[in-house]
Design an enzyme around this catalytic site. Structure first.
Site, PDB file in Angstrom:
ATOM      1  N   ASN A  18     -29.521  45.499  21.102  1.00  0.00           N
ATOM      2  CA  ASN A  18     -29.932  46.675  21.898  1.00  0.00           C
ATOM      3  C   ASN A  18     -29.676  47.972  21.128  1.00  0.00           C
ATOM      4  OD1 ASN A  18     -31.016  46.103  24.693  1.00  0.00           O
ATOM      5  ND2 ASN A  18     -29.304  44.673  24.556  1.00  0.00           N
ATOM      6  N   MET A  95     -18.702  44.980  26.364  1.00  0.00           N
ATOM      7  CA  MET A  95     -18.181  43.983  27.305  1.00  0.00           C
ATOM      8  C   MET A  95     -16.830  44.374  27.903  1.00  0.00           C
ATOM      9  SD  MET A  95     -20.690  42.067  27.348  1.00  0.00           S
ATOM     10  CE  MET A  95     -22.005  41.274  26.443  1.00  0.00           C
ATOM     11  N   ILE A  97     -15.122  46.426  31.230  1.00  0.00           N
ATOM     12  CA  ILE A  97     -15.350  47.139  32.497  1.00  0.00           C
ATOM     13  C   ILE A  97     -14.503  48.401  32.460  1.00  0.00           C
ATOM     14  CG2 ILE A  97     -15.015  47.082  34.996  1.00  0.00           C
ATOM     15  CD1 ILE A  97     -15.867  44.204  34.982  1.00  0.00           C
ATOM     16  N   ASN A 112     -26.032  52.084  31.146  1.00  0.00           N
ATOM     17  CA  ASN A 112     -25.751  50.707  30.720  1.00  0.00           C
ATOM     18  C   ASN A 112     -27.004  49.862  30.881  1.00  0.00           C
ATOM     19  OD1 ASN A 112     -24.121  48.299  30.145  1.00  0.00           O
ATOM     20  ND2 ASN A 112     -24.315  47.826  32.325  1.00  0.00           N
ATOM     21  N   HIS A 114     -28.169  46.013  31.697  1.00  0.00           N
ATOM     22  CA  HIS A 114     -27.657  44.757  32.248  1.00  0.00           C
ATOM     23  C   HIS A 114     -28.798  43.736  32.288  1.00  0.00           C
ATOM     24  CE1 HIS A 114     -25.040  42.107  34.466  1.00  0.00           C
ATOM     25  NE2 HIS A 114     -26.079  41.826  35.246  1.00  0.00           N
ATOM     26  N   ASP A 155     -21.688  47.667  37.530  1.00  0.00           N
ATOM     27  CA  ASP A 155     -23.144  47.512  37.701  1.00  0.00           C
ATOM     28  C   ASP A 155     -23.647  48.134  39.002  1.00  0.00           C
ATOM     29  OD1 ASP A 155     -23.371  46.084  35.248  1.00  0.00           O
ATOM     30  OD2 ASP A 155     -22.800  44.237  36.253  1.00  0.00           O
ATOM     31  N   GLU A 182     -36.344  40.604  24.623  1.00  0.00           N
ATOM     32  CA  GLU A 182     -37.616  41.003  23.990  1.00  0.00           C
ATOM     33  C   GLU A 182     -38.552  41.712  24.962  1.00  0.00           C
ATOM     34  OE1 GLU A 182     -38.051  37.537  20.569  1.00  0.00           O
ATOM     35  OE2 GLU A 182     -39.319  37.460  22.349  1.00  0.00           O
ATOM     36  N   ALA A 184     -37.831  42.935  28.065  1.00  0.00           N
ATOM     37  CA  ALA A 184     -37.308  43.962  28.985  1.00  0.00           C
ATOM     38  C   ALA A 184     -36.288  44.890  28.322  1.00  0.00           C
ATOM     39  CB  ALA A 184     -36.701  43.288  30.217  1.00  0.00           C
ATOM     40  N   GLU A 185     -35.128  44.361  27.929  1.00  0.00           N
ATOM     41  CA  GLU A 185     -34.026  45.237  27.486  1.00  0.00           C
ATOM     42  C   GLU A 185     -34.420  46.165  26.343  1.00  0.00           C
ATOM     43  OE1 GLU A 185     -30.065  43.444  27.101  1.00  0.00           O
ATOM     44  OE2 GLU A 185     -30.879  41.630  27.976  1.00  0.00           O
TER      45      GLU A 185
END
Ligand code: GAR
Length: 205
Positions: A18, A95, A97, A112, A114, A155, A182, A184-185
């Site tokens: 990403n 990774m 929180i 962020n 997700h 989230d 591929e 979406a992110e």
């Protein structure tokens, strides 16, 4: 560094695909209102750091493991990010929180990515491949990715963009993860980074 751009710090923990999508978007002009000026990893061996170095972007490591207290880790992270006069923080496969202390320090300035359609398969314990494993176990036919603002609820912040991806027969968590990245992110993270940076620039005028 260009003062007419939003200064972005990207936080990573792993492979950094990403982050790569963001660096590529900067090169191609998809991301033009913001500029990635720092990449920080909580893991010294994250390949994302090599990706940043290859793109000529400054890197830093704050190793979470070496802190006994999470609040000390966050304190050092906040200082590093502030010292870099960061406008926008992007969590790209980070990774950890983050506590309310951290998120309230940067209110409306953290986004962020997700790997599911929030509110499905999200929150504490849902990260990386675990998300896709849970989606396959549930038998959903459509999943996807979400980019959202980060607040004190894991989230749970305001959604910026979502994109759906089909689950195909025979999918494994790994195959599904790759398709979600591929399709979406790698698309919605750079697009959201531009949208948010553009808005922040406009508010600065
Ligand atoms: C990505 O799928 C990202 O959405 C996910 O981890 C992967 C990191 O890959 N993040 C989370 O699950 C956060 N809750 P990358 O290091 O190649 O970008």
């Amino acid at each position: 560094m260009n003062n007419k751009k939003i200064k972005i710090t990207v936080l990573v923990s792993g492979g950094g695909t990403n982050l790569q999508a963001l660096l590529d978007a900067q090169k191609s002009g998809v991301l033009k209102s913001g500029e990635i000026s720092l990449v920080v990893s909580d893991k010294p061996d994250a390949y994302a750091l090599t990706r940043a170095e290859n793109a000529g972007v400054k890197t830093a490591v704050i190793e979470k493991k070496s802190y006994r207290d999470k609040s000390d880790f966050e304190k050092d992270l906040i200082k590093l990010i502030d010292d870099n006069s960061t406008d926008l923080i992007i969590l790209a496969g980070f990774m950890v929180i983050l506590s309310e202390n951290f998120t309230s320090h940067f209110r409306n300035r953290i986004i962020n990515v997700h790997p599911s359609l929030i509110p499905s398969f999200c929150g504490e314990g849902f990260y990386g491949l675990r998300v896709h494993k849970a989606a396959l176990e549930k038998g959903v036919k459509v999943t996807g990715a979400t980019v959202h603002f980060v607040n004190e609820i894991p989230d749970g912040g305001e959604i910026i963009m979502q994109k759906a991806v089909n689950v195909e027969p025979g999918d494994t968590p790994e195959i599904l993860q790759r398709r979600v990245m591929e399709q979406a992110e790698w698309i919605i993270l750079p697009a959201s980074a531009e949208e948010v940076s553009k808005k922040m620039l406009a508010e600065r005028q």
